[in-house]
Every structure is written in C-alpha cells, then in structure tokens.
Design an enzyme around this catalytic site. Structure first.
Site, short mmCIF file in Angstrom:
data_model
loop_
_atom_site.label_atom_id
_atom_site.label_comp_id
_atom_site.label_asym_id
_atom_site.label_seq_id
_atom_site.Cartn_x
_atom_site.Cartn_y
_atom_site.Cartn_z
N LYS A 208 0.84 -1.20 0.00
CA LYS A 208 0.00 0.00 0.00
C LYS A 208 0.87 1.24 0.00
CE LYS A 208 -3.60 2.30 2.67
NZ LYS A 208 -4.49 2.26 3.84
N GLU A 214 10.52 -4.74 4.55
CA GLU A 214 10.59 -6.16 4.17
C GLU A 214 10.27 -6.34 2.69
OE1 GLU A 214 8.98 -4.83 6.70
OE2 GLU A 214 9.04 -6.11 8.49
N GLY A 269 -4.99 -1.79 4.97
CA GLY A 269 -4.16 -2.91 4.50
C GLY A 269 -4.80 -4.26 4.76
N ARG A 270 -5.28 -4.47 5.98
CA ARG A 270 -5.81 -5.80 6.32
C ARG A 270 -7.22 -6.01 5.79
NH1 ARG A 270 -4.81 -2.53 10.44
NH2 ARG A 270 -6.47 -1.78 11.81
N GLU A 355 -4.78 -6.75 14.77
CA GLU A 355 -4.30 -5.42 14.39
C GLU A 355 -5.44 -4.41 14.49
OE1 GLU A 355 -0.75 -4.90 11.48
OE2 GLU A 355 -2.46 -4.26 10.31
N HIS A 386 -5.02 -33.35 17.55
CA HIS A 386 -3.90 -34.16 18.03
C HIS A 386 -2.77 -33.29 18.56
CE1 HIS A 386 -5.64 -37.92 16.63
NE2 HIS A 386 -6.19 -37.16 15.70
N LYS A 514 9.32 -0.73 14.15
CA LYS A 514 9.90 -0.32 12.86
C LYS A 514 10.94 0.78 13.09
CE LYS A 514 5.64 -0.93 10.12
NZ LYS A 514 4.64 -0.25 9.31
O1 F6P Z 1 3.14 -3.03 9.73
C1 F6P Z 1 1.78 -3.23 9.62
C2 F6P Z 1 1.28 -2.86 8.27
O2 F6P Z 1 1.21 -1.49 8.16
C3 F6P Z 1 -0.05 -3.52 7.97
O3 F6P Z 1 -1.11 -2.82 8.48
C4 F6P Z 1 0.00 -3.64 6.50
O4 F6P Z 1 -0.95 -4.55 6.04
C5 F6P Z 1 1.43 -4.08 6.30
O5 F6P Z 1 2.14 -3.34 7.24
C6 F6P Z 1 1.99 -3.89 4.94
O6 F6P Z 1 1.96 -2.56 4.54
P1 F6P Z 1 2.17 -2.14 3.03
O7 F6P Z 1 1.06 -2.75 2.24
O8 F6P Z 1 2.13 -0.65 3.02
O9 F6P Z 1 3.49 -2.68 2.58
#
Ligand code: F6P
Length: 548
Positions: A208, A214, A269-270, A355, A386, A514
């Site tokens: 987003k 990452e 995002g979620r 979240e 199990h 972060k």
């Molecule tokens: O670190 C949490 C977050 O901001 C989530 O809410 C989001 O889904 C994820 O990181 C990834 O964010 P982006 O889509 O901006 O890479």
C-alpha cells in the site's frame, strides 16, 4: 460530551449481574430445558449457516447483549462506515472496503466524489491483466509465457492473497503456479527463487505504502536476480508489476506505472484483498472467480447493513465474543477450520482481528478500562485435535471456538470428508457436553475396572464440558462462500470495535518496532557506534555482530 464508556452503561452492568447468575449454568442443562434451542440460536446468511446454540447464553443473555449493541449505537456506526464517513479518526480516513465489492454499483461518496468509477476501472485493469497472463498473451522478456507468479508483500499485502489463493485451490490451474514471499528472512525468497526460471516468472510487488522495509528488500533481491539471469534491465518491464497507492515510489523502484494497479487510502491494508491487492487471486483463479468472491462479500455486506441486530450474523458473533472476553474472562479465541484449504485463515484473521482491536485507548484517546481484542489463533482440524485440543477440553482456560466446515468437499476421496465432518461435529458436542464422573465410572466398570484403580482413573477422564463453540457451515467452499466468510469476520471485528469504543482501523502499535529497527540496522555493522540502548539490547547488538 464525555465519551462513551461501555462499562458504565446500564446494559453492561445488567450483563455483569446476569453473568453472576448464569455463570454456573451448564450447557447440558440449557439443551435439556429447551428442545428448540438449536433452532432458536441459529441463523443463515449469504450461504453461511451459523449454529450458535452451543454458547453459554440464554434468551436473557442475548437480549442484554443486543441492548449493549444498541447503547453503543452499532446501527449508527454501520451506517457511518457504509456511507464513507471518515471513521478512521486518527488517520482522517473513510473505511470503505465494502465499496470494493459493491456489486450493486450504487454511488459511494468520499468527500462528495463517487468512488465506484475508479473501483470499476481498476477491476477492469485487473481483468485485462489476469486474462493476458492466463491466456499466455503476456510474455516475458524473452517471449516465453508466464508459468510462475510471485507475490511480494507482507501483512495485508500478503495474508489475504495467500489465504484466498490456497482456499480456492480447486479453481486454480496446474500450469500457473502462485508463490508468496513476505518475510525479510532471505530464506523465504531464497526458497522460492531456487525453483524458478526467470524467463517465465512474473513478480507482483504489493505494498500500500511502497515503503515497507521487508517488501522493498525482497523486491530489490528479486529484481537483481531477474536482471542477472536475463542480462538486461529492460527485462524488469515484462516481469514486474506493482500494486500500491504510491505511484511515486513505484516509479522510483523502476516499475513503469502503466504496470501499476492502484487503490486508495480508504482501503485499510488488512481489508485490502478485495482491491488490486487481490491481483494474485485473480491471476490464480481467473477474474470471474475473483468477482464471485466479491459477490459473496457483497451478499454478506447487505445482510450486515440491512438485517435487524437479532438476526444479524456479524452482530451476533461479535456479541458472543464480547460476552466471553468481557464477562466470562476468555483471553483468546480459536478459529478451527475443518477444511485443509483454509489452513491460512487463522493467520489471516490474526491480522484482521488483532491489528484492528488490539487497542488500549478509546477513539478519544482515553485509556480503556475494559478488555479489548482477544488473542486469535487456530489450525485446521483434525490436526489441532492431536495437538492443542487437550487444553481446550480439560485445561483451565476458557477458549471459545469457531468450527468452520463445508458440507461437501472439492476432494471426494473415499470416506475422507465424512470422517472430517464427524470429527468436527464430535468436537463441538464433546466441548459442550463434557463427560461426568458418573459417566466415566460407568464406562470404566463396564471395561472391567473397579475399586481404587477405578477411582484413581476417574478424575483424569472427566471432561467439564460447558465449553462454547460456534459451528459455521457452507454447502461448499466456493469463491462466493469464501467472500461471505471473510466479510462476516470483518464485520464482526468492526462491531466489537464499536462496542469497545476503539478505532479498529489504525495500527500505531506496529510503528515503534519499525522505528527502533531503523536505528539498530546501521549499528549491526562491525565497528559502528552503539548508543542509546538499554544494556540488554546493546549487548545483544554486539553479540549479533560477533562481539565487536
Ligand atoms: O506493519 C503493519 C502494516 O502497516 C499492515 O497494516 C499492513 O498490512 C502491512 O504493514 C503492509 O503494509 P504495506 O502494504 O504498506 O506494505
């Protein structure tokens, strides 16, 4: 106006008093007293059947919980969300994942502007692109068709697409494989790239913000791998597309913005799998099936928006969750799908729920004095049976459970599905009924045990029962049913946030880690100055760089 505090409402206080009265009533008794209980406490909506009769409630409990929902103005908040009000106050944003699947196409306005034309334009772009990849019209740099698509994203830009692609595996094709890379651990991308041919691989970089460490680290590694393998920077244009709200960063990365799929800041995002973030799903199962996913979610949206609270499935699930979290002391909630293809649903719902509602201040920023979101966890049954079900049956914690199962399987192999369903139904029954000491004694003596040996065996074999579960059944796990199921949980989470008076749509709690990681990163260079940390963190930094 003082802000609403749920614990100070008459409905909350009435629930507390009622809880004292009903706490020791066993579900067995409730079933014995009322032969119509299963019918009374069940609902059907958008193709999902919910049996919530195995919950520790009676008609009074439900009435009081519904009164709590009324006090919290759940109806008003539903209207505010659907109409595009900026209910995500800390970020000043509307919350409109429902517009992404608004199949009726009625106008939805943000700041006076109808967002539906833009939503439809991106859907059309996704249609075009997924069709071209699936039909082999989209070719790689060397002219070969795409056989492998790698989604690089994390959190909401990963979990939804991965979960839905796995859930809809029966709708995928063997000649087009989807891969997901999320962790910044090089092992993740390394394991994926090792198996791929650069000439036939397409990367979807999904973020987003397009600033997530990452994702960008993985995307750069993928880009280097591709350019090295194909020997040309020009190859990037045929092998990388982006999904983002941030065109500037996409261009800075080197992806042509004509190969970018946009979405908007009013998509959390979620809550974004319904947007272009769902592109890997569309590529994997075809746009028609992606649209069926949207249809199912839309059906649940209409049910949620238009049904009275007492017949409203997300509202009922939310209220049951509140009952256990705030009145009966449950700290966690288990989601246990009896469907292997839903193996990533618990992980997906962990982000959606934790979240959203893992919050400690009210919308107005005051500390809450009540528990908010529970720990959500789970695994597909029967594997969990199990492993951790022991604790749910006989442990000291109350763990409310959602069982989810399709009545028909996409994989009719021998007796497998009947065995799976028998296990699912048996677990709900066992948790509810338990097994009394008298029943255990009768069983053991029928098996030839007696005296002290029998008596010492009894306590270990007693099941207290009275452990709650919901059972959610779908006819078959189709795209529509999956869409409805996810939307059901989204709305449940929203209703709980309303009752707890928290903002379910921000996530400030992810920021501190972060920020500190950015500070530690350069300090991991051998010889770099290490400063501003506690003695533990400073020593760990030194140890990670080999003691220097
Ligand atoms: O670190 C949490 C977050 O901001 C989530 O809410 C989001 O889904 C994820 O990181 C990834 O964010 P982006 O889509 O901006 O890479």
């Amino acid at each position: 106006m003082p802000s609403y505090r749920p614990t100070e409402t008459p409905a909350w206080k009435a629930l507390e008093a009622h809880c004292t009265a009903i706490r020791h009533t066993h579900l067995r008794e409730l079933f014995e007293q009322d032969p119509g209980r299963a019918g009374r406490f069940s609902l059907e909506a958008a193709g999902i059947f919910l049996d919530y009769s195995k919950n520790r409630i009676d008609a009074t409990t439900l009435g009081l919980l519904l009164e709590l929902a009324r006090t919290a103005d759940v109806g008003g908040w539903i209207g505010r969300m659907f109409s595009g009000e900026a209910i995500n106050l800390t970020e000043g944003r509307a919350v409109l994942h429902t517009a992404l699947r608004n199949r009726s196409n009625t106008p939805v306005r943000v700041d006076g502007e109808d967002v539906m034309p833009a939503v439809n334009a991106v859907l059309a772009q996704m249609h075009e692109f997924s069709k071209s990849v699936r039909s082999h019209t989209w070719r790689g740099h060397t002219g070969r068709p795409i056989t492998d698509v790698v989604n690089i994203g994390i959190g909401g830009s990963h979990l939804g697409p991965e979960m839905a692609t796995r859930a809809l595996a029966p709708y995928t094709r063997d000649d087009l494989r989807l891969h997901f890379v999320s962790n910044v651990d090089g092992a993740d991308i390394g394991a994926v790239l090792r198996r791929l041919d650069a000439e036939t691989t397409l990367f979807i970089v999904a973020s987003k913000t397009f600033t997530t460490q990452e994702t960008l680290t993985n995307a750069h590694t993928a880009r280097d791998w591709l350019v090295q393998r194909l020997g040309s920077e020009a190859a990037v244009a045929r092998h990388f597309v982006a999904v983002s709200t941030n065109a500037g960063e996409v261009a800075a990365f080197g992806i042509d913005t004509r190969n970018m799929f946009g979405f908007w800041d009013w998509v959390g995002g979620r809550y974004s799998l319904w947007s272009a973030i769902g592109l890997p799903i569309a590529v994997a199962v075809g746009m028609e099936n992606f649209e069926r996913l949207l249809d199912g979610a839309h059906a649940m949206d209409r049910h949620f928006r238009d049904s009275p609270p007492a017949a409203n499935m997300p509202v009922i699930l939310a209220l049951l969750g509140i009952w256990y979290r705030n009145f009966l002391g449950a700290a966690s909630h288990a989601v246990l799908p009896y469907d292997q293809s839903l193996q990533r649903l618990p992980a997906y719902l962990q982000q959606a729920d934790m979240e959203s509602n893992g919050k400690g201040v009210t919308r107005a920023g005051e500390p809450v004095a009540w528990d908010t979101g529970p720990v959500l966890w789970g695994e597909p049954g029967t594997n969990g049976q199990h492993a951790f079900y022991q604790l749910i049956h006989q442990g000291t914690q109350l763990v409310p459970v959602d069982f989810i199962a399709p009545v028909e399987s996409h994989h009719p192999v021998g007796d497998h599905h009947r065995i799976l369903l028998a296990n699912c139904l048996a677990q709900g029954e066992a948790l509810m009924r338990g097994k009394t000491a008298a029943e255990v004694r009768a069983e053991l003596s029928a098996g030839g045990l007696s005296g002290a040996a029998l008596e010492s065996a009894v306590p270990h074999r007693v099941f207290p029962g009275n452990r709650p579960s919901n059972t959610l059944l779908v006819d078959r796990l189709t795209p529509e049913r999956l869409g409805a199921l996810i939307a059901l949980y989204e709305h449940k989470i929203f209703v709980q946030g309303v009752i707890w008076n928290v903002n379910s749509f921000d996530q400030w709690g992810v920021e501190l880690g972060k920020q500190l990681a950015r500070a530690i990163l350069p300090e991991l260079e051998p010889g770099a100055a290490v400063g501003g940390h506690d003695s533990s963190t400073a020593a760990l930094i030194r140890r990670c760089r080999g003691g220097n």
